[in-house]
Write a protein that holds these residues in place. Structure first.
Motif, PDB file in Angstrom:
ATOM      1  N   VAL A 195     -15.222 -30.472  26.823  1.00 37.55           N
ATOM      2  CA  VAL A 195     -16.055 -30.381  25.624  1.00 37.55           C
ATOM      3  C   VAL A 195     -15.265 -30.667  24.348  1.00 37.55           C
ATOM      4  CG1 VAL A 195     -17.584 -28.752  26.781  1.00 37.55           C
ATOM      5  CG2 VAL A 195     -15.773 -27.877  25.280  1.00 37.55           C
ATOM      6  N   HIS A 196     -13.920 -30.758  24.458  1.00 40.20           N
ATOM      7  CA  HIS A 196     -13.104 -31.128  23.305  1.00 40.20           C
ATOM      8  C   HIS A 196     -12.576 -32.568  23.390  1.00 40.20           C
ATOM      9  CE1 HIS A 196     -13.061 -26.761  22.593  1.00 40.20           C
ATOM     10  NE2 HIS A 196     -12.808 -27.089  21.334  1.00 40.20           N
ATOM     11  N   GLY A 197     -13.104 -33.350  24.331  1.00 29.39           N
ATOM     12  CA  GLY A 197     -12.713 -34.742  24.422  1.00 29.39           C
ATOM     13  C   GLY A 197     -11.353 -34.986  25.031  1.00 29.39           C
ATOM     14  N   LEU A 198     -10.820 -33.990  25.750  1.00 31.88           N
ATOM     15  CA  LEU A 198      -9.528 -34.137  26.416  1.00 31.88           C
ATOM     16  C   LEU A 198      -9.730 -34.564  27.865  1.00 31.88           C
ATOM     17  CD1 LEU A 198      -7.875 -30.903  25.006  1.00 31.88           C
ATOM     18  CD2 LEU A 198      -7.221 -33.250  24.434  1.00 31.88           C
ATOM     19  N   PRO A 199      -8.767 -35.266  28.465  1.00 33.06           N
ATOM     20  CA  PRO A 199      -8.977 -35.806  29.807  1.00 33.06           C
ATOM     21  C   PRO A 199      -8.680 -34.851  30.949  1.00 33.06           C
ATOM     22  CG  PRO A 199      -6.889 -36.596  28.947  1.00 33.06           C
ATOM     23  CD  PRO A 199      -7.542 -35.809  27.832  1.00 33.06           C
ATOM     24  N   GLU A 200      -8.040 -33.691  30.684  1.00 32.06           N
ATOM     25  CA  GLU A 200      -7.605 -32.807  31.762  1.00 32.06           C
ATOM     26  C   GLU A 200      -8.745 -31.902  32.219  1.00 32.06           C
ATOM     27  OE1 GLU A 200      -5.810 -33.087  28.896  1.00 32.06           O
ATOM     28  OE2 GLU A 200      -4.161 -34.322  29.661  1.00 32.06           O
ATOM     29  N   TRP A 201      -9.705 -32.475  32.915  1.00 39.40           N
ATOM     30  CA  TRP A 201     -10.775 -31.739  33.563  1.00 39.40           C
ATOM     31  C   TRP A 201     -11.072 -32.419  34.884  1.00 39.40           C
ATOM     32  CZ3 TRP A 201     -15.194 -34.690  34.352  1.00 39.40           C
ATOM     33  CH2 TRP A 201     -15.332 -35.817  33.544  1.00 39.40           C
ATOM     34  N   CYS A 202     -11.634 -31.679  35.812  1.00 43.17           N
ATOM     35  CA  CYS A 202     -11.778 -32.225  37.160  1.00 43.17           C
ATOM     36  C   CYS A 202     -12.838 -31.448  37.932  1.00 43.17           C
ATOM     37  CB  CYS A 202     -10.440 -32.171  37.901  1.00 43.17           C
ATOM     38  SG  CYS A 202      -9.809 -30.488  38.160  1.00 43.17           S
ATOM     39  N   SER A 231     -17.206 -37.400  26.154  1.00 44.82           N
ATOM     40  CA  SER A 231     -16.853 -38.290  25.053  1.00 44.82           C
ATOM     41  C   SER A 231     -15.474 -37.923  24.525  1.00 44.82           C
ATOM     42  CB  SER A 231     -17.865 -38.179  23.916  1.00 44.82           C
ATOM     43  OG  SER A 231     -17.385 -38.860  22.762  1.00 44.82           O
ATOM     44  N   PRO A 232     -14.543 -38.880  24.474  1.00 43.00           N
ATOM     45  CA  PRO A 232     -13.225 -38.583  23.886  1.00 43.00           C
ATOM     46  C   PRO A 232     -13.324 -38.135  22.432  1.00 43.00           C
ATOM     47  CG  PRO A 232     -13.172 -40.655  25.090  1.00 43.00           C
ATOM     48  CD  PRO A 232     -14.612 -40.254  24.987  1.00 43.00           C
ATOM     49  N   GLY A 233     -14.434 -38.426  21.784  1.00 43.97           N
ATOM     50  CA  GLY A 233     -14.607 -38.042  20.391  1.00 43.97           C
ATOM     51  C   GLY A 233     -15.254 -36.678  20.196  1.00 43.97           C
ATOM     52  N   ALA A 234     -15.520 -35.955  21.277  1.00 47.94           N
ATOM     53  CA  ALA A 234     -16.190 -34.658  21.160  1.00 47.94           C
ATOM     54  C   ALA A 234     -15.317 -33.660  20.408  1.00 47.94           C
ATOM     55  CB  ALA A 234     -16.529 -34.114  22.544  1.00 47.94           C
ATOM     56  N   ARG A 235     -15.888 -33.013  19.407  1.00 46.24           N
ATOM     57  CA  ARG A 235     -15.183 -31.998  18.628  1.00 46.24           C
ATOM     58  C   ARG A 235     -16.183 -30.896  18.263  1.00 46.24           C
ATOM     59  NH1 ARG A 235     -12.046 -35.200  20.169  1.00 46.24           N
ATOM     60  NH2 ARG A 235     -10.274 -36.167  19.080  1.00 46.24           N
ATOM     61  N   PRO A 236     -16.431 -29.944  19.154  1.00 49.14           N
ATOM     62  CA  PRO A 236     -17.412 -28.901  18.838  1.00 49.14           C
ATOM     63  C   PRO A 236     -16.980 -28.094  17.618  1.00 49.14           C
ATOM     64  CG  PRO A 236     -16.120 -28.318  20.777  1.00 49.14           C
ATOM     65  CD  PRO A 236     -15.785 -29.739  20.451  1.00 49.14           C
ATOM     66  N   PRO A 237     -17.878 -27.864  16.668  1.00 39.69           N
ATOM     67  CA  PRO A 237     -17.491 -27.206  15.430  1.00 39.69           C
ATOM     68  C   PRO A 237     -17.345 -25.694  15.541  1.00 39.69           C
ATOM     69  CG  PRO A 237     -19.806 -27.786  15.349  1.00 39.69           C
ATOM     70  CD  PRO A 237     -19.253 -28.389  16.611  1.00 39.69           C
ATOM     71  N   GLY A 238     -17.843 -25.100  16.625  1.00 44.18           N
ATOM     72  CA  GLY A 238     -17.755 -23.647  16.733  1.00 44.18           C
ATOM     73  C   GLY A 238     -17.891 -23.168  18.155  1.00 44.18           C
ATOM     74  N   HIS A 297     -10.850 -34.107  42.106  1.00 43.58           N
ATOM     75  CA  HIS A 297     -11.137 -35.433  41.525  1.00 43.58           C
ATOM     76  C   HIS A 297     -11.143 -35.343  40.012  1.00 43.58           C
ATOM     77  CE1 HIS A 297     -12.639 -39.413  40.915  1.00 43.58           C
ATOM     78  NE2 HIS A 297     -13.741 -38.966  40.330  1.00 43.58           N
ATOM     79  N   GLN A 298     -10.315 -36.162  39.372  1.00 49.08           N
ATOM     80  CA  GLN A 298     -10.272 -36.271  37.913  1.00 49.08           C
ATOM     81  C   GLN A 298     -10.950 -37.582  37.524  1.00 49.08           C
ATOM     82  OE1 GLN A 298      -6.384 -36.627  36.123  1.00 49.08           O
ATOM     83  NE2 GLN A 298      -7.140 -36.171  34.069  1.00 49.08           N
ATOM     84  N   PRO A 299     -12.169 -37.517  36.980  1.00 38.64           N
ATOM     85  CA  PRO A 299     -12.885 -38.743  36.656  1.00 38.64           C
ATOM     86  C   PRO A 299     -12.192 -39.608  35.609  1.00 38.64           C
ATOM     87  CG  PRO A 299     -14.423 -36.932  36.863  1.00 38.64           C
ATOM     88  CD  PRO A 299     -13.049 -36.333  36.879  1.00 38.64           C
TER      89      PRO A 299
END
Length: 258
Positions: free
Chosen positions: A92-99, A24-31, A116-118
């Motif tokens: 897990v922080h909603g950023l796109p740079e994962w693959c 989720s682009p809105g993911a913001r784990p609090p801790g 592969h970058q989804p």
């Protein structure tokens, strides 16, 4: 090796699809605890099915495990160097740079890779001797020859690598005096992909994790770049540092970093 690419690409895309469902682009784990819970969820969703798929593709290949990453691999047989969620912290922080990063090594050499970058649906591929590609388009390393025009990047030290902190800081300071731009980031894969594509010019890392640099090493080499140790000696999987550059910048980067 080329005949393996379709099956490996399919495995990477299927793992990426599982992770995309959790993204989720809105993911913001609090801790910190929340970050690790989400990260383990991702690994559990993508890792076992990916490993099973690759085992069916190359059942005789062994796997690079955590305790293999800090030593040279035996000079025989084939090895999978895989990160099912490369850049998990970004996911897990909603950023796109994962693959999903998959590399097959034969002895001391990466011989096939699929990344592969989804997010954006991008796939990088390379087979040794066959060139490097992004979504089917051939990649070329930068033509730059002067560090004062170069975008340079280093990989941040992994947790608990306290012995590398001062060396990393000293290397950034040295490069800041010579390069146009210096960045430090994680994961290693993305700046290396940009070196292969010519958008970045230099990448180096101390104490790299093998699945994080194996794919980039093959892609950069196949795109016409140079991959060595930081002091210019030949690089092999398991070495304690890595330097990857555009061909016209290698000597200058070695001089600055060593």
């Amino acid at each position: 090796m080329t005949n393996l690419l379709p099956a490996v690409t399919t495995a990477a895309r299927e793992a990426g699809a599982r992770l995309l469902e959790l993204y989720s682009p809105g993911a913001r784990p609090p801790g910190r605890d929340d970050m690790f819970i989400a990260g383990h969820r991702n690994e559990d969703a993508a890792g076992p099915p990916l490993r099973a798929a690759l085992a069916s593709v190359r059942p005789e290949a062994r796997w690079v495990e955590d305790d293999d990453e800090a030593r040279p691999l035996p000079d025989d047989g084939e090895w999978w160097a895989v990160d099912a969620v490369e850049g998990n912290v970004n996911h897990v922080h909603g950023l796109p740079e994962w693959c999903v990063s998959i590399t097959l090594l034969r002895g001391f050499e990466p011989v096939l890779t699929v990344v592969h970058q989804p997010v954006g649906d991008h796939t990088w591929t390379a087979v040794r001797g066959g060139g490097a590609f992004l979504d089917g388009h051939r990649l070329r390393a930068s033509a730059k020859t002067a560090l004062n025009a170069a975008i340079t990047v280093t990989g941040q030290a992994e947790a608990a690598q306290t012995g590398t902190y001062h060396r990393l800081g000293d290397s950034i300071t040295a490069m800041l005096a010579e390069a146009l731009m210096v960045k430090a980031t994680v994961p290693s894969t993305f700046p290396m992909l940009l070196v292969a594509g010519g958008q970045n010019d230099v990448f180096w890392q101390f104490a790299p994790v093998l699945p994080g640099v194996a794919a980039g090493a093959l892609l950069i080499g196949e795109a016409g770049g140079v991959v060595t140790r930081v002091d210019g000696r030949p690089w092999r999987p398991g070495d304690p540092d890595i330097l990857a550059t555009a061909p016209g910048l290698h000597r200058a980067a070695v001089d600055v970093l060593s």
